[in-house]
Design a protein around this motif. Sequence first.
Motif, PDB file in Angstrom:
ATOM      1  N   ALA A  61       3.355 -14.324   1.957  1.00 56.67           N
ATOM      2  CA  ALA A  61       3.236 -13.281   0.932  1.00 56.67           C
ATOM      3  C   ALA A  61       4.655 -12.850   0.573  1.00 56.67           C
ATOM      4  O   ALA A  61       5.319 -12.192   1.369  1.00 56.67           O
ATOM      5  N   PHE A  62       5.112 -13.265  -0.598  1.00 59.47           N
ATOM      6  CA  PHE A  62       6.497 -13.002  -0.975  1.00 59.47           C
ATOM      7  C   PHE A  62       6.605 -12.139  -2.219  1.00 59.47           C
ATOM      8  O   PHE A  62       5.676 -12.069  -3.017  1.00 59.47           O
ATOM      9  N   ARG A  63       7.801 -11.532  -2.379  1.00 58.87           N
ATOM     10  CA  ARG A  63       8.135 -10.931  -3.673  1.00 58.87           C
ATOM     11  C   ARG A  63       9.419 -11.589  -4.151  1.00 58.87           C
ATOM     12  O   ARG A  63      10.193 -12.152  -3.367  1.00 58.87           O
ATOM     13  N   ASP A  65      13.229 -11.509  -5.863  1.00 63.02           N
ATOM     14  CA  ASP A  65      14.383 -10.653  -5.565  1.00 63.02           C
ATOM     15  C   ASP A  65      14.791  -9.829  -6.795  1.00 63.02           C
ATOM     16  O   ASP A  65      15.860 -10.016  -7.354  1.00 63.02           O
ATOM     17  N   ILE A  66      13.910  -8.937  -7.209  1.00 64.33           N
ATOM     18  CA  ILE A  66      14.173  -8.143  -8.418  1.00 64.33           C
ATOM     19  C   ILE A  66      14.223  -6.654  -8.060  1.00 64.33           C
ATOM     20  O   ILE A  66      13.325  -6.142  -7.394  1.00 64.33           O
ATOM     21  N   VAL A  67      15.286  -6.003  -8.507  1.00 64.48           N
ATOM     22  CA  VAL A  67      15.496  -4.596  -8.154  1.00 64.48           C
ATOM     23  C   VAL A  67      14.473  -3.697  -8.846  1.00 64.48           C
ATOM     24  O   VAL A  67      14.196  -3.851 -10.032  1.00 64.48           O
ATOM     25  N   THR A  68      13.895  -2.803  -8.058  1.00 64.81           N
ATOM     26  CA  THR A  68      13.028  -1.774  -8.631  1.00 64.81           C
ATOM     27  C   THR A  68      13.677  -0.420  -8.357  1.00 64.81           C
ATOM     28  O   THR A  68      14.605  -0.318  -7.538  1.00 64.81           O
ATOM     29  N   SER A  70      14.674   3.128  -6.995  1.00 59.70           N
ATOM     30  CA  SER A  70      14.573   3.833  -5.716  1.00 59.70           C
ATOM     31  C   SER A  70      14.109   5.261  -5.975  1.00 59.70           C
ATOM     32  O   SER A  70      14.037   5.688  -7.123  1.00 59.70           O
ATOM     33  N   LEU A  71      13.827   5.963  -4.896  1.00 64.54           N
ATOM     34  CA  LEU A  71      13.413   7.357  -5.023  1.00 64.54           C
ATOM     35  C   LEU A  71      14.615   8.234  -5.375  1.00 64.54           C
ATOM     36  O   LEU A  71      15.733   7.946  -4.944  1.00 64.54           O
ATOM     37  N   ARG A  73      17.123  11.057  -4.670  1.00 67.51           N
ATOM     38  CA  ARG A  73      17.559  11.447  -3.328  1.00 67.51           C
ATOM     39  C   ARG A  73      16.806  12.676  -2.805  1.00 67.51           C
ATOM     40  O   ARG A  73      16.424  12.734  -1.634  1.00 67.51           O
ATOM     41  N   ALA A  76      13.672  11.583  -1.392  1.00 71.12           N
ATOM     42  CA  ALA A  76      13.857  10.808  -0.163  1.00 71.12           C
ATOM     43  C   ALA A  76      14.118  11.728   1.030  1.00 71.12           C
ATOM     44  O   ALA A  76      13.658  11.475   2.143  1.00 71.12           O
ATOM     45  N   LEU A  77      14.860  12.799   0.789  1.00 75.87           N
ATOM     46  CA  LEU A  77      15.260  13.672   1.897  1.00 75.87           C
ATOM     47  C   LEU A  77      14.216  14.750   2.207  1.00 75.87           C
ATOM     48  O   LEU A  77      14.263  15.378   3.263  1.00 75.87           O
TER      49      LEU A  77
ATOM     50  N   THR B  19      18.099  -7.357  -3.650  1.00 78.52           N
ATOM     51  CA  THR B  19      17.248  -6.298  -3.119  1.00 78.52           C
ATOM     52  C   THR B  19      17.106  -6.407  -1.609  1.00 78.52           C
ATOM     53  O   THR B  19      17.441  -7.419  -1.001  1.00 78.52           O
ATOM     54  N   GLY B  24      12.078  -3.318  -3.130  1.00 84.85           N
ATOM     55  CA  GLY B  24      12.930  -3.626  -4.274  1.00 84.85           C
ATOM     56  C   GLY B  24      14.171  -2.756  -4.408  1.00 84.85           C
ATOM     57  O   GLY B  24      14.856  -2.811  -5.432  1.00 84.85           O
ATOM     58  N   ASN B  34      21.918   7.855   0.700  1.00 85.71           N
ATOM     59  CA  ASN B  34      20.471   8.017   0.507  1.00 85.71           C
ATOM     60  C   ASN B  34      20.015   7.958  -0.945  1.00 85.71           C
ATOM     61  O   ASN B  34      19.029   8.581  -1.314  1.00 85.71           O
ATOM     62  N   THR B  37      16.785   4.325  -1.501  1.00 90.76           N
ATOM     63  CA  THR B  37      15.676   4.269  -0.542  1.00 90.76           C
ATOM     64  C   THR B  37      14.353   4.417  -1.281  1.00 90.76           C
ATOM     65  O   THR B  37      14.312   4.860  -2.425  1.00 90.76           O
ATOM     66  N   LEU B  42      12.126   3.761   3.952  1.00 92.77           N
ATOM     67  CA  LEU B  42      12.210   5.026   4.693  1.00 92.77           C
ATOM     68  C   LEU B  42      11.231   5.035   5.861  1.00 92.77           C
ATOM     69  O   LEU B  42      11.261   5.930   6.705  1.00 92.77           O
ATOM     70  N   VAL B  50       6.826  -6.153   1.752  1.00 90.99           N
ATOM     71  CA  VAL B  50       6.595  -7.519   1.256  1.00 90.99           C
ATOM     72  C   VAL B  50       7.926  -8.265   1.293  1.00 90.99           C
ATOM     73  O   VAL B  50       8.931  -7.796   0.753  1.00 90.99           O
ATOM     74  N   LEU B  51       7.905  -9.433   1.918  1.00 89.92           N
ATOM     75  CA  LEU B  51       9.135 -10.186   2.167  1.00 89.92           C
ATOM     76  C   LEU B  51       9.772 -10.728   0.887  1.00 89.92           C
ATOM     77  O   LEU B  51       9.104 -11.326   0.046  1.00 89.92           O
ATOM     78  N   ASN B  52      11.083 -10.549   0.779  1.00 91.73           N
ATOM     79  CA  ASN B  52      11.899 -11.086  -0.307  1.00 91.73           C
ATOM     80  C   ASN B  52      12.068 -12.591  -0.086  1.00 91.73           C
ATOM     81  O   ASN B  52      12.659 -13.031   0.896  1.00 91.73           O
ATOM     82  N   VAL B 278       2.771 -11.222   7.145  1.00 89.77           N
ATOM     83  CA  VAL B 278       2.060 -12.458   7.490  1.00 89.77           C
ATOM     84  C   VAL B 278       3.069 -13.556   7.840  1.00 89.77           C
ATOM     85  O   VAL B 278       4.243 -13.465   7.476  1.00 89.77           O
TER      86      VAL B 278
END
Lengths: 94, 477
Positions: A61-63, A65-68, A70-71, A73, A76-77, B19, B24, B34, B37, B42, B50-52, B278
């Motif tokens: 099960a792979f993804r 390598d594309i940046v999505t 992030s939260l 900050r 996140a904190l 990533t 991602g 920070n 994340t 986190l 899900v594995l890159n 998996v």
Amino acid sequence: MKISHDEIRHVAKLARLELSSAEIESMAGQLDGILGYVDKLSEIETEGVKPTTHALSIYNAFREDIVTESLPREEALKNGPLQNGEAFVVPKVI
Amino acid sequence: MEFEIVIGLEVHAQLKTNTKIFCGCTTSFGAAPNSHTCPVCLGMPGVLPVLNKQVVDYSIRMALATNCEINRTNQFARKNYFYPDLPKGYQVSQFDLPIAEHGWVKIEVEDESKKIGLTRIHMEEDAGKLVHDEREPKSYVDLNRTAVPLIEIVSEPDLRSPEEAVAYLKKIHSILRYLDICDGNMQEGSFRCDANISLRPHGQKELGTRTELKNMNSFRNVQRALEYEIRRQRDLLLEGEEVVQATLLWDPDRNVTSSMRSKEEAHDYRYFPDPDLVPIVIDEEWIETARASLPELPGQRKQRFMEELGLPAYDAEVLTAAKELADYFEAALLGYDNAKKLSNWIMTELMREFKGGGPEDIAACKVSPANLAALLTMVQKGTISGKIAKTVFSDMMESGKEAEAIVKEKNLSQMSDEGDLVRIVQEIMADNPEQVEQFRDGKTKVMGFFVGQLMKKTKGQANPQMANELFQKELTK
């Protein structure tokens, strides 16, 4: 007994739990029950059976390598018990 | 008593993916703490990592480049311990089924080639970064680096000296950079090394008690830390004392190792297969596609430089250690065909004058490969002398100008015009009748004096061979 008090103390320490002697006593009884229950499995003949690590038989099960995003900050904190707006703050660890 | 040194290295290399390994979030370095994340990295409850795929692909390339066997089925495991830089309370790593095992690389130490075994390569996630407060008993946790993909490359305890350890480390570094899967920056921590080291009396089979060294963030520090630790262990053993198994931190300012408090008592990590991830199954097609994508590796390139260009092993090793320098060399070779002379210039003049970093930064050099080739061609054609070429080269390094422009501008062409030179030769003879007399009396050694005078008058621009011939002719008239 399947588990000694020393082993319970060791596991408690690894889990960062502080247990009183009464609690150790009660844990020993409970864990003993659990281990005895799981031990039933060793009655099964497993010679030649591959170890099962997952309930599903899927793999890879792979993804990509594309940046999505992030939260933010702040988000996140937010759940940290102690933070300074930039970082989580913890007791000095070195 | 003589001791045998036994060293094994663990290298952690950050992979150059866009990533993180299971989410991602970007892996870019140097952002505000920070800010990179998400719930997955986190370690929020209920999230699904899900594995890159790129991580697996890069790991396969490294495995192939280091002659490893690839485990067709491999899986991730949880390594459990508590530390504030690890938000989940476990690190996702590989344990009993790593992606690759049983490899080797070749190293060169003192003209001898040696095969160093690789125990395994496994994929894992990096931890976060801790900053410790100088005054208050607090630490600050930055989780940007958390879950950045790493491969850990573990060597067999095949290394027998600090020199071998550094040569091995440089080889792994070089391969990773040729593959373009890790930037190799030791200061920023994208290439880190831990060493296990022990001593045993010569001839003894069992290994001695080992210590683990950490915090060596340059090749030089690895060498110094190992040298220090060898002396420390040897002294203990010679005194009849015991080496205590421990994790030691290298202190580069004080040049000593000091004991580090253990992260986890007795290293009880309770590994188990990660139920969220998996298994990975790698088929032949994937391996062959990865194999076909491999670039020429440093060892192969070195071999080619030796066989096709006739370079000595030493030159070939120095030139090919960093891909960028080897590229530079080959680009210059397009405009100048004497490989050995070019190699000498690059290894001495160029590397000495280049202040912009190591050989891997050579692309930033103001003298382009074509310009260096043009300069050396001028020497070959006799337009300038080798000595003048060095001056011109310094100027090129500073100004970035082309060789020919500098030679023209400063009028540095060698004087090869006989008429001009004969006039100067005659002047010198007229000014030094005593030496002329001596020469005619058979003291031919004064020839050196005459040529020296000529060079002085022409500011080194006279063609020395022609100068000799002219004096010979004029003096014996």
